[in-house]
Design a protein around this motif. Structure first.
Motif: not given
Length: 195
Positions: A79-80, A176-180, A85-86
């Motif tokens: 899906s778009v 990384s955790k904060s960005f996600l 998300r990816r």
């Protein structure tokens, strides 16, 4: 035996690293030449000035890296929404992006107000990226994945500006955790338009 990197290419690679990490103003030609182990005359054979070197670096190093870092594209059978998300997951795994932020955004903040050549060049890439995100969102609307109340252009601006904003925090506040975690809010907003 490893092949020696051509002088011009070496200068562009090192300039990208130095300007990305330290900014345009704080990066000196001497620092670039020292790291490259290249005499000043060799640099001037390829570039007339620091500005010319950095403009070439933007076109030949920064722009391709932006396409790689922010790869918003739909994969077959996905899906778009999943494409976005990816991409966010990919960004979260890129240590340089998390530590130093978006290199395009950093240069724009530093140079667009003071130099028209940089403004025109860097703004052209932002426009191209916005159009790419807008097209992807529009594809989601056209396929029925998203409700037609989603305004593709406005959401494209929101998505890029919000993700760059998350990346613009100081290294001590970035992870990384904060960005996600923060990018989940962008995805949650996009979810409200899923049919």
């Amino acid at each position: 035996m490893t092949k020696k990197q051509p002088t011009r290419e070496k200068l562009l690679d090192i300039t990208f690293e130095e300007v990305y990490i330290h900014g345009y103003t704080a990066t000196s030609i001497d620092a670039i030449l020292k790291k490259a182990q290249i005499p000043k005359g060799s640099m001037y054979h390829h570039f007339k000035s620091k500005k010319e070197l950095v403009l070439a670096m933007v076109k030949e190093r920064l722009f391709p890296k932006m396409d790689m870092f922010f790869k918003y594209e739909k994969k077959e059978g996905k899906s778009v929404y999943d494409s976005f998300r990816r991409t966010f997951i990919g960004i979260s795994k890129n240590k340089m992006l998390i530590t130093y932020g978006c290199p395009l955004h950093r240069l724009m903040v530093e140079l667009c107000v003071v130099d028209k050549d940089f403004d025109v060049l860097l703004s052209s890439k932002v426009t191209e990226m916005m159009e790419g995100v807008k097209s992807l969102l529009q594809a989601g609307i056209d396929s029925g994945e998203f409700d037609d109340t989603l305004h593709a252009e406005n959401f494209a601006h929101f998505l890029l500006n919000a993700s760059w904003g998350i990346l613009s925090l100081s290294p001590s506040l970035s992870s990384s955790k904060s960005f996600l975690l923060q990018s989940k809010y962008i995805l949650n907003e996009l979810e409200t338009y899923i049919n």
